[in-house]
Motif scaffolding. Sequence first.
Motif, PDB file in Angstrom:
ATOM      1  N   MET A  55       0.693 -71.044 -38.553  1.00 53.47           N
ATOM      2  CA  MET A  55      -0.745 -70.884 -38.343  1.00 53.47           C
ATOM      3  C   MET A  55      -1.269 -71.834 -37.273  1.00 53.47           C
ATOM      4  O   MET A  55      -2.195 -71.489 -36.532  1.00 53.47           O
ATOM      5  N   THR A  56      -0.673 -73.020 -37.164  1.00 58.72           N
ATOM      6  CA  THR A  56      -1.077 -73.930 -36.092  1.00 58.72           C
ATOM      7  C   THR A  56      -0.729 -73.342 -34.738  1.00 58.72           C
ATOM      8  O   THR A  56      -1.522 -73.411 -33.788  1.00 58.72           O
ATOM      9  N   GLY A  57       0.449 -72.736 -34.640  1.00 58.03           N
ATOM     10  CA  GLY A  57       0.840 -72.101 -33.381  1.00 58.03           C
ATOM     11  C   GLY A  57      -0.076 -70.950 -33.008  1.00 58.03           C
ATOM     12  O   GLY A  57      -0.508 -70.833 -31.854  1.00 58.03           O
ATOM     13  N   VAL A  58      -0.387 -70.085 -33.984  1.00 51.90           N
ATOM     14  CA  VAL A  58      -1.286 -68.951 -33.724  1.00 51.90           C
ATOM     15  C   VAL A  58      -2.673 -69.451 -33.339  1.00 51.90           C
ATOM     16  O   VAL A  58      -3.312 -68.926 -32.406  1.00 51.90           O
ATOM     17  N   PHE A  59      -3.142 -70.472 -34.048  1.00 49.66           N
ATOM     18  CA  PHE A  59      -4.454 -71.034 -33.739  1.00 49.66           C
ATOM     19  C   PHE A  59      -4.512 -71.605 -32.333  1.00 49.66           C
ATOM     20  O   PHE A  59      -5.482 -71.386 -31.597  1.00 49.66           O
ATOM     21  N   LEU A  60      -3.467 -72.331 -31.920  1.00 51.58           N
ATOM     22  CA  LEU A  60      -3.465 -72.926 -30.584  1.00 51.58           C
ATOM     23  C   LEU A  60      -3.489 -71.860 -29.490  1.00 51.58           C
ATOM     24  O   LEU A  60      -4.148 -72.043 -28.458  1.00 51.58           O
ATOM     25  N   VAL A  61      -2.809 -70.747 -29.725  1.00 52.29           N
ATOM     26  CA  VAL A  61      -2.860 -69.642 -28.761  1.00 52.29           C
ATOM     27  C   VAL A  61      -4.287 -69.111 -28.657  1.00 52.29           C
ATOM     28  O   VAL A  61      -4.806 -68.898 -27.549  1.00 52.29           O
ATOM     29  N   ALA A  62      -4.922 -68.894 -29.801  1.00 49.52           N
ATOM     30  CA  ALA A  62      -6.299 -68.399 -29.803  1.00 49.52           C
ATOM     31  C   ALA A  62      -7.242 -69.406 -29.152  1.00 49.52           C
ATOM     32  O   ALA A  62      -8.154 -69.028 -28.394  1.00 49.52           O
ATOM     33  N   LEU A  63      -7.028 -70.696 -29.423  1.00 47.07           N
ATOM     34  CA  LEU A  63      -7.896 -71.726 -28.856  1.00 47.07           C
ATOM     35  C   LEU A  63      -7.776 -71.773 -27.339  1.00 47.07           C
ATOM     36  O   LEU A  63      -8.784 -71.898 -26.633  1.00 47.07           O
ATOM     37  N   VAL A  64      -6.567 -71.660 -26.821  1.00 50.08           N
ATOM     38  CA  VAL A  64      -6.368 -71.655 -25.372  1.00 50.08           C
ATOM     39  C   VAL A  64      -7.109 -70.466 -24.748  1.00 50.08           C
ATOM     40  O   VAL A  64      -7.791 -70.607 -23.723  1.00 50.08           O
ATOM     41  N   CYS A  65      -6.988 -69.306 -25.384  1.00 53.81           N
ATOM     42  CA  CYS A  65      -7.690 -68.113 -24.868  1.00 53.81           C
ATOM     43  C   CYS A  65      -9.199 -68.313 -24.923  1.00 53.81           C
ATOM     44  O   CYS A  65      -9.918 -67.944 -23.975  1.00 53.81           O
ATOM     45  N   GLN A  66      -9.679 -68.908 -26.006  1.00 49.95           N
ATOM     46  CA  GLN A  66     -11.110 -69.155 -26.149  1.00 49.95           C
ATOM     47  C   GLN A  66     -11.617 -70.127 -25.087  1.00 49.95           C
ATOM     48  O   GLN A  66     -12.650 -69.900 -24.453  1.00 49.95           O
ATOM     49  N   VAL A  67     -10.893 -71.212 -24.869  1.00 54.86           N
ATOM     50  CA  VAL A  67     -11.329 -72.226 -23.909  1.00 54.86           C
ATOM     51  C   VAL A  67     -11.260 -71.686 -22.479  1.00 54.86           C
ATOM     52  O   VAL A  67     -12.104 -72.017 -21.639  1.00 54.86           O
ATOM     53  N   ARG A  68     -10.279 -70.852 -22.203  1.00 52.15           N
ATOM     54  CA  ARG A  68     -10.119 -70.301 -20.851  1.00 52.15           C
ATOM     55  C   ARG A  68     -11.128 -69.202 -20.531  1.00 52.15           C
ATOM     56  O   ARG A  68     -11.337 -68.884 -19.353  1.00 52.15           O
ATOM     57  N   ALA A  69     -11.743 -68.627 -21.550  1.00 51.89           N
ATOM     58  CA  ALA A  69     -12.740 -67.576 -21.317  1.00 51.89           C
ATOM     59  C   ALA A  69     -13.952 -68.161 -20.601  1.00 51.89           C
ATOM     60  O   ALA A  69     -14.301 -69.334 -20.785  1.00 51.89           O
ATOM     61  N   ASP A  70     -14.610 -67.357 -19.785  1.00 53.37           N
ATOM     62  CA  ASP A  70     -15.744 -67.839 -19.001  1.00 53.37           C
ATOM     63  C   ASP A  70     -17.043 -67.894 -19.789  1.00 53.37           C
ATOM     64  O   ASP A  70     -17.965 -68.624 -19.424  1.00 53.37           O
ATOM     65  N   ASP A  71     -17.133 -67.094 -20.847  1.00 55.34           N
ATOM     66  CA  ASP A  71     -18.369 -67.061 -21.616  1.00 55.34           C
ATOM     67  C   ASP A  71     -18.061 -66.745 -23.075  1.00 55.34           C
ATOM     68  O   ASP A  71     -16.898 -66.620 -23.457  1.00 55.34           O
ATOM     69  N   TYR A  72     -19.109 -66.629 -23.874  1.00 62.16           N
ATOM     70  CA  TYR A  72     -18.942 -66.339 -25.295  1.00 62.16           C
ATOM     71  C   TYR A  72     -18.547 -64.886 -25.505  1.00 62.16           C
ATOM     72  O   TYR A  72     -19.197 -63.970 -24.998  1.00 62.16           O
ATOM     73  N   ARG A  73     -17.464 -64.695 -26.269  1.00 68.03           N
ATOM     74  CA  ARG A  73     -17.008 -63.360 -26.634  1.00 68.03           C
ATOM     75  C   ARG A  73     -16.811 -63.352 -28.139  1.00 68.03           C
ATOM     76  O   ARG A  73     -15.930 -64.053 -28.658  1.00 68.03           O
ATOM     77  N   ALA A  74     -17.614 -62.575 -28.826  1.00 67.87           N
ATOM     78  CA  ALA A  74     -17.652 -62.616 -30.288  1.00 67.87           C
ATOM     79  C   ALA A  74     -16.279 -62.458 -30.948  1.00 67.87           C
ATOM     80  O   ALA A  74     -15.932 -63.271 -31.818  1.00 67.87           O
ATOM     81  N   PRO A  75     -15.477 -61.442 -30.600  1.00 69.14           N
ATOM     82  CA  PRO A  75     -14.177 -61.305 -31.287  1.00 69.14           C
ATOM     83  C   PRO A  75     -13.279 -62.528 -31.106  1.00 69.14           C
ATOM     84  O   PRO A  75     -12.690 -63.026 -32.079  1.00 69.14           O
ATOM     85  N   LEU A  76     -13.186 -63.030 -29.879  1.00 70.31           N
ATOM     86  CA  LEU A  76     -12.325 -64.178 -29.605  1.00 70.31           C
ATOM     87  C   LEU A  76     -12.833 -65.429 -30.308  1.00 70.31           C
ATOM     88  O   LEU A  76     -12.054 -66.189 -30.912  1.00 70.31           O
ATOM     89  N   TYR A  77     -14.132 -65.645 -30.257  1.00 69.69           N
ATOM     90  CA  TYR A  77     -14.720 -66.833 -30.900  1.00 69.69           C
ATOM     91  C   TYR A  77     -14.460 -66.825 -32.406  1.00 69.69           C
ATOM     92  O   TYR A  77     -13.999 -67.817 -32.975  1.00 69.69           O
ATOM     93  N   TRP A  78     -14.740 -65.698 -33.064  1.00 67.52           N
ATOM     94  CA  TRP A  78     -14.636 -65.661 -34.522  1.00 67.52           C
ATOM     95  C   TRP A  78     -13.193 -65.605 -34.997  1.00 67.52           C
ATOM     96  O   TRP A  78     -12.876 -66.094 -36.089  1.00 67.52           O
ATOM     97  N   ILE A  79     -12.292 -65.034 -34.209  1.00 69.18           N
ATOM     98  CA  ILE A  79     -10.865 -65.132 -34.539  1.00 69.18           C
ATOM     99  C   ILE A  79     -10.443 -66.601 -34.544  1.00 69.18           C
ATOM    100  O   ILE A  79      -9.720 -67.059 -35.440  1.00 69.18           O
ATOM    101  N   THR A  80     -10.915 -67.342 -33.547  1.00 66.69           N
ATOM    102  CA  THR A  80     -10.594 -68.774 -33.471  1.00 66.69           C
ATOM    103  C   THR A  80     -11.161 -69.523 -34.663  1.00 66.69           C
ATOM    104  O   THR A  80     -10.502 -70.415 -35.226  1.00 66.69           O
ATOM    105  N   VAL A  81     -12.371 -69.169 -35.084  1.00 68.55           N
ATOM    106  CA  VAL A  81     -12.982 -69.830 -36.247  1.00 68.55           C
ATOM    107  C   VAL A  81     -12.194 -69.544 -37.518  1.00 68.55           C
ATOM    108  O   VAL A  81     -11.945 -70.444 -38.327  1.00 68.55           O
ATOM    109  N   VAL A  82     -11.806 -68.289 -37.728  1.00 67.49           N
ATOM    110  CA  VAL A  82     -11.020 -67.943 -38.912  1.00 67.49           C
ATOM    111  C   VAL A  82      -9.706 -68.716 -38.930  1.00 67.49           C
ATOM    112  O   VAL A  82      -9.297 -69.276 -39.959  1.00 67.49           O
ATOM    113  N   LEU A  83      -9.050 -68.784 -37.781  1.00 71.06           N
ATOM    114  CA  LEU A  83      -7.759 -69.490 -37.708  1.00 71.06           C
ATOM    115  C   LEU A  83      -7.917 -70.983 -37.903  1.00 71.06           C
ATOM    116  O   LEU A  83      -7.096 -71.624 -38.580  1.00 71.06           O
TER     117      LEU A  83
END
Length: 261
Positions: A55-83
């Motif tokens: 789960m730490t590995g999956v979370f870090l992948v999601a976090l990298v995608c979230q941080v690299r995004a240019d703006d707020y994207r609901a699916p990506l943000y909330w997937i990161t929160v759940v993880l």
Amino acid sequence: MVPATSASPTRFNKVPQVTIWFWIVKVLATTVGETGADLLTTNLRLGLTVTSWIMTGVFLVALVCQVRADDYRAPLYWITVVLISVVGTLISDNLVDGMGISLVTTSVVFAIILSIVFAAWYRSEGTLSIHSIVTRKRELFYWAAILFTFALGTSVGDLLAERLDLGYGAALVVFAAMIAAVAVSYYIIKLDEILCFWAAYVLTRPLGASTGDLLAKPQLAGGWGWGTVNTSLIFLAVIAAVVVYLTISKADHVTVEAAQS
């Protein structure tokens, strides 16, 4: 206006507007964090160590995608929160169940670490407002704070419900009452907005955890007996439905002017 630096290129606010939808999904995500961790470690028999690494590995992948995004994207943000909710729960569980550290100790330690994160964030950026997560540095501070709010909330929730024998239902009522007190402090007493937000954010973690335990635990253990599988699937389905609505309606998007002010 809060300009983005060359080292921190983000221009728009990276988190959603705080509406009723924000709090609904947040509580649902915290519940999944509790039941999801139990599902993986116990029901699927992965154990704490394997589950934590996965789960730490999956979370870090999601976090990298979230941080690299240019703006707020609901699916990506909330997937990161759940993880991060699952990972925060696992951090607490590893220390308590895996290493035998008391819930009192972990609660105090997580509270101290969270205070240090807030202090470093404020010293660096001059604000703890989530309305100005417009640089990469601020977003990293934001996610560090979120991680330890989840870990802290897990320990405090378990401390009240289990170690102090309050029970899951009673613990839920206690945390709901504390959140109501924060709401009164903000709306009626006009206490500082940022302080009230983070107090509510911390308290919604044990509220969600107590809800998850109440629903999932067997009746002999003081729960309703829904099981971790059913509870996790139901809450994930509701989260998905709300996130789809937010993605389409953009009801929680912050305007460019507000994000940069």
